[in-house]
Design an enzyme around this catalytic site. Structure first.
Site, short mmCIF file in Angstrom:
data_model
loop_
_atom_site.label_atom_id
_atom_site.label_comp_id
_atom_site.label_asym_id
_atom_site.label_seq_id
_atom_site.Cartn_x
_atom_site.Cartn_y
_atom_site.Cartn_z
N GLU A 42 27.35 -55.42 29.14
CA GLU A 42 28.30 -54.74 28.04
C GLU A 42 29.50 -54.23 28.68
O GLU A 42 30.62 -54.05 27.93
CB GLU A 42 27.49 -53.43 27.61
N SER A 44 26.25 -43.92 22.30
CA SER A 44 25.39 -42.92 22.34
C SER A 44 25.28 -41.93 23.67
O SER A 44 25.14 -40.75 23.64
CB SER A 44 24.19 -43.71 22.45
#
Lengths: 436, 383
Positions: A201, A255
């Site tokens: 990521e 998050s």
């Protein structure tokens, strides 16, 4: 590739053996072309793509290749499966020839039409139309880049849909990043017969960011900052040129939070992270106020006053704490008033939402500032979907960076906030020699 | 100054400049954001004469403080922290540690006024924000002049002093071995004789982080507003508890992994590339955006998650500071850690784990009282 072989089979059935051989040759040539295309061994000879190393044979077979240029089969997707949201970028080709359209398989066409003629999908999928990048040229094709998101909790529905629409018959590889690329890998395979190509990521984040900044935002700059962030009347959003981006501190607020120091295109390190991120804000807000969505939480926060909830320096000192340069208005203890029943009874849900937002934002800003100081970097870029439609946090970050660093640090923001990972995944797809 | 010597013998008693100018009672006061910390020196070498001459209200204060362990409905004397047989300024005595909520400050000042405290001791050494905030009230209501001292100066001095005198023969400073193993976890003494450089993390309502290079040389590196007050405030809101003790008790019974979103909840396992184990918290309270999960957690789980979140955040920031300042010993003080073994062990573990054994978390028995001790020492120094 599979649509090509399908056509081939139809021709066999018809009995057109005459067309078979050159087509067979061309298929082999296609495979070879794709590999060398990826390796950059092509150049243009009189407008015809030609292998650098094998000019004579290219001239012979090239005209065929001209009609069947090497390309990656559509659809082109990049996916980022995060902790809370799935981000999907989709490249819609706008230069489809009449032939191509004719040959387009049914489900590919229906996917294209479904994605581009809707802005909402199911109950929770949303296409951010305002973020659409128009007239991009990617891998020799012209088209628009679309930005779609839906909650990770709807992932199984998405996989189910992919299975129902026989997505696997089109595209057996799907480039995906984020934790979910690992978590849902097996489900993709067993339910939808799709092989995920997993990517890191943070690699994708950086590549995606650099790419989008380089192409710009439909002629506008992708990067911006705030001037006079705390003055509601004077506060202005201004463009920032990120041409020489290095070094930069990249703070990705999803998050949770990851903080990266980026020194060059291929050289970065993850400095640290914090678990107090967007998920904390939303989770705490839901608990404290009864709200259910991020939008609701932000709306409440916009109307609240966090100073009723937080204990400020002036509540403890009666004024500034001059010795260490702490203004009376600075927060000494977040939620510090809430230990008193009287105060708990006197505040509103909006105040709580605001205090949660300010607390999480200030904590991130403080940690980012410490990292910038340590790494000796003066530009801090904030990305991630926590900042989506979240002007309050952006301004708080802009102000905090500037104030606590006495003007040394600059907070920067990017229009495509949380989509860079998905863009990075798409870019990886386009680098692949074969799309199997 | 108000004591009239009656006995001629008093004139031949060895008199130090201290005992002339430092009339009893000897107090040090630290008025914080949530708690007021008071240290009181009880002289145990009072001669028969001195006792005779002792003014009424001074005697009554001494008796009131030393014969009770609770004062009013909220004042508490931490008897287990009493330092016995200290010698200060030529006097022998015990040092007592008393605390009460800052919320009751007006009542305290009122009491001082009623007991004519001002007639005994016109100067009171006080530190903490409240020394500034309540200065005027002390003067107008209690007729008392506060000698205001900086809280961090007092903190550093207090820590160094208490560590030097020790804890009734035992070590003041300690650390945890095997902090996460409930059976093997041991509290072991740590020798802080060569304390410098030291990172001092003071966790009160809010947090201040200091780098201490020598007795007189320290700097405030940074702070965070997510401190003890945040834990307590959030707990009250989320669980309906009303005291710190209740909040901690709930936390000890809860499971924060139901509330937090862990790395494994997002990755399905570890995030190997960057060394993040599956059990690490990726997003605190991250599961609480789901209605289903909200309905399945208990108040205890929420209290635990709040404690873990605040503690880990402090630990993480402390670790970054230690790294930057190139200091490998981190001392945690402040009343957030009072009776809070969960946080202490978590800090010990986190610091060790994330620094790969480079950093050591240290703790001190007198947790939140160092500011008051520092103020008390200033009283004795100023002659």
């Amino acid at each position: 590739r599979s649509w090509w072989w399908g056509r081939e089979r139809r021709k066999l059935i018809v009995g057109d053996v005459v067309v078979l051989l050159p087509l067979l040759l061309n298929c082999c040539w296609q495979r070879h072309c794709l590999q060398s295309w990826a390796a950059g061994e092509w150049r243009l000879l009189a407008g015809i793509p030609v292998l650098k190393a094998e000019v004579p044979s290219s001239i012979f077979i090239a005209p065929l290749s001209f009609f069947f240029p090497p390309f990656l089969a559509f659809p082109w997707f990049g996916m980022d499966i995060g902790g809370t949201l799935v981000k999907l970028v989709y490249f819609e080709p706008k230069d489809i020839t009449a032939e191509e359209e004719q040959e387009e398989v049914e489900n590919l066409k229906s996917i294209r039409k479904y994605l581009t003629s809707n802005t909402a999908y199911g109950k929770t999928g949303i296409r951010d139309v305002h973020l659409e990048l128009k007239n991009l040229t990617m891998c020799g094709r012209k088209g628009n880049l679309h930005f779609i998101r839906f909650p990770t909790s709807a992932m199984h529905r998405f996989i189910q849909m992919g299975s129902e629409k026989n997505f696997s018959s089109l595209h057996t590889t799907l480039c995906a990043t984020g934790g979910g690329a690992y978590k849902f890998e097996e489900d993709f395979r067993t339910i939808a017969d799709l092989q995920l190509h997993k990517l890191d990521e943070l690699d994708c984040l950086i590549q995606g960011l650099l790419y989008v900044d380089s192409v710009g935002y439909n002629g506008q700059p992708e990067c911006y900052y705030f001037e006079n962030p705390t003055d509601p009347e004077q506060c202005q959003k201004k463009p920032y040129c990120l041409d020489n981006p290095y070094p930069m501190l990249l703070v990705n607020i999803g998050s949770g939070v990851s903080i990266l120091a980026v020194y060059s295109k291929d050289n970065y390190k993850r400095v640290t992270g914090t678990s107090l991120g967007g998920g904390t804000f939303l989770g705490l807000c839901c608990l404290l106020t009864g709200c259910e969505t991020f939008e609701e939480a932000l709306e409440m926060a916009a109307k609240g006053d966090s100073t009723n909830v937080d204990k400020l320096v002036k509540d403890i000192y009666g004024g500034d704490y001059e010795r260490f340069g702490l203004q009376g208005s600075a927060v000494a203890s977040s939620f510090g008033h809430m230990m008193s029943k009287e105060k708990r009874d006197s505040i509103s849900k909006e105040d709580l939402a605001r205090a949660t937002l300010v607390t999480i934002t200030n904590n991130i800003g403080s940690i980012a500032r410490m990292c910038a100081l340590n790494e000796n970097i003066d530009r801090v870029v904030f990305v991630g979907n926590f900042l989506r439609i979240n002007m309050i946090s952006m301004k708080v970050l802009a102000y905090a960076m500037d104030y606590w660093s006495k003007g040394q640090l600059k907070a920067l923001f990017l229009e495509h906030e949380g989509y860079f990972g998905a863009v990075g995944a798409l870019l990886e797809l386009l680098k692949m020699p074969e799309n199997q | 100054p108000n004591v009239q010597p009656k006995s001629p013998l008093l004139q031949f008693k060895p008199i130090t400049s201290c005992s002339i100018l430092r009339v009893f009672p000897w107090f040090g006061l630290d008025i914080g954001g949530t708690l007021v910390k008071l240290v009181y020196f009880e002289p145990k070498d009072i001669t028969a004469e001195e006792e005779e001459e002792e003014v009424e209200n001074l005697k009554s204060i001494r008796k009131y403080l030393t014969s009770n362990v609770a004062y009013g409905s909220t004042g508490i004397r931490d008897v287990h922290l009493e330092l016995k047989d200290l010698t200060l300024c030529g006097r022998k005595g015990n040092l007592h540690f008393i605390r009460f909520p800052t919320h009751d400050m007006p009542a305290f000042i009122q009491m001082g006024s009623e007991k004519h405290f001002s007639s005994l001791h016109t100067t009171l050494c006080a530190t903490g924000g409240g020394a500034y905030k309540f200065e005027q009230d002390f003067r107008t209501v209690g007729d008392l002049q506060l000698c205001k001292l900086d809280e961090l100066d007092c903190l550093v001095k207090g820590v160094l002093y208490i560590d030097s005198v020790g804890f009734n023969g035992d070590s003041e400073c300690y650390y945890f071995e095997n902090p996460t193993d409930s059976e093997k976890c041991q509290k072991l003494p740590f020798n802080l004789e060569n304390p410098y450089p030291l990172l001092l993390v003071n966790i009160g309502s809010g947090v201040s982080i200091l780098a201490v290079y020598s007795k007189d040389n320290y700097k405030r590196v940074t702070g965070t507003s997510l401190g003890g007050g945040t834990f307590f405030g959030l707990c009250c809101l989320l669980t309906g508890c009303s005291t710190f003790e209740e909040a901690l008790e709930m936390a000890s019974l809860g499971d924060s992994t139901k509330v937090d979103k862990l790395v494994r909840d997002i990755y399905g396992g570890d995030y190997e590339r960057f060394g993040l184990p599956g059990w690490a918290v990726a997003s605190s309270f991250g599961n609480m955006m789901s209605k289903e999960k909200r309905e399945s957690v208990s108040k205890e789980d929420l209290a635990r998650a709040t404690l873990i979140t605040i503690t880990n955040n402090i630990g993480s920031i402390a670790r970054m500071c230690a790294l930057n300042e190139n200091i490998n010993r981190v001392v945690f003080v402040g009343n957030f850690l009072r009776i809070n073994t969960i946080s202490m062990r978590l800090l010990a573990y986190a610091l060790d784990y994330w620094s790969k054994g480079q950093l050591k978390a240290l703790f001190l028995e007198h947790e939140g009282y160092f500011g008051a001790v520092g103020a008390f020492l200033e009283l004795l120094n100023s002659a």
